[in-house]
Design a protein around this motif. Structure first.
Motif, mmCIF file in Angstrom:
data_model
loop_
_atom_site.group_PDB
_atom_site.id
_atom_site.type_symbol
_atom_site.label_atom_id
_atom_site.label_comp_id
_atom_site.label_asym_id
_atom_site.label_seq_id
_atom_site.Cartn_x
_atom_site.Cartn_y
_atom_site.Cartn_z
ATOM 1 N N ASN A 6 46.064 46.290 117.059
ATOM 2 C CA ASN A 6 44.877 46.116 116.232
ATOM 3 C C ASN A 6 43.942 45.061 116.813
ATOM 4 O O ASN A 6 42.969 44.690 116.179
ATOM 5 N N VAL A 38 46.293 39.295 112.138
ATOM 6 C CA VAL A 38 45.237 40.285 112.328
ATOM 7 C C VAL A 38 45.502 41.447 111.371
ATOM 8 O O VAL A 38 46.619 41.967 111.306
ATOM 9 N N HIS A 39 44.471 41.833 110.626
ATOM 10 C CA HIS A 39 44.570 42.921 109.654
ATOM 11 C C HIS A 39 45.093 44.187 110.330
ATOM 12 O O HIS A 39 44.661 44.537 111.427
ATOM 13 N N ARG A 42 42.231 46.788 111.107
ATOM 14 C CA ARG A 42 41.007 46.072 111.470
ATOM 15 C C ARG A 42 39.898 47.019 111.935
ATOM 16 O O ARG A 42 38.731 46.847 111.580
ATOM 17 N N LEU A 55 39.705 39.692 108.372
ATOM 18 C CA LEU A 55 40.357 40.540 109.370
ATOM 19 C C LEU A 55 41.201 39.768 110.371
ATOM 20 O O LEU A 55 42.174 40.300 110.910
ATOM 21 N N VAL A 56 40.819 38.538 110.661
ATOM 22 C CA VAL A 56 41.539 37.697 111.627
ATOM 23 C C VAL A 56 41.530 36.272 111.088
ATOM 24 O O VAL A 56 40.470 35.746 110.762
ATOM 25 N N GLY A 98 49.003 42.840 107.521
ATOM 26 C CA GLY A 98 48.641 42.542 108.891
ATOM 27 C C GLY A 98 49.822 42.338 109.803
ATOM 28 O O GLY A 98 50.974 42.546 109.434
#
Length: 112
Positions: A6, A38-39, A42, A55-56, A98
């Motif tokens: 991702n 990290v999602h 993402r 997302l991060v 994540g």
């Protein structure tokens, strides 16, 4: 190796993280320690900045309990670094699952 990607290797490097996952290394960390999150999906949120905090983000590993990494943003598998689908602390259901990536500064500190 973990099955999905991702985030690119160059993005990980820019964020000071590595793709390599090592259970023994994580067990050797002095806690609390930081780790990159990290999602999982993402790429699904392409309209957001790829480094948007939803997302991060950097999480804090609070403890490792058996095969579970407990962070300030949910619980993750010690073997894979993937979210194990426990609630992250949100008051409603959310899409916050994540993948964890070790930070290189932890690697350097552990080698000292």
């Amino acid at each position: 190796m973990r099955p999905y990607r991702n985030i690119s290797d160059s993005e990980l490097e820019a964020l000071g993280a590595t793709r390599e996952w090592d259970r023994e290394f994580l067990l050797s960390l002095a806690l609390p320690a930081h780790i990159l999150w990290v999602h999982t999906a993402r790429e699904k949120y392409h309209r957001l900045d790829p480094l948007d905090p939803s997302l991060v983000r950097t999480l804090t590993i609070e403890r490792i309990q058996g095969d579970v990494i407990k962070t300030d943003f949910g619980s993750y598998s010690l073997d894979t670094g993937k979210n194990i689908f426990y609630a992250c602390g949100c008051k409603k259901f959310c899409d916050c699952y994540g993948q964890l990536y070790p930070l290189m500064k932890n690697t350097q500190q552990s080698a000292s």
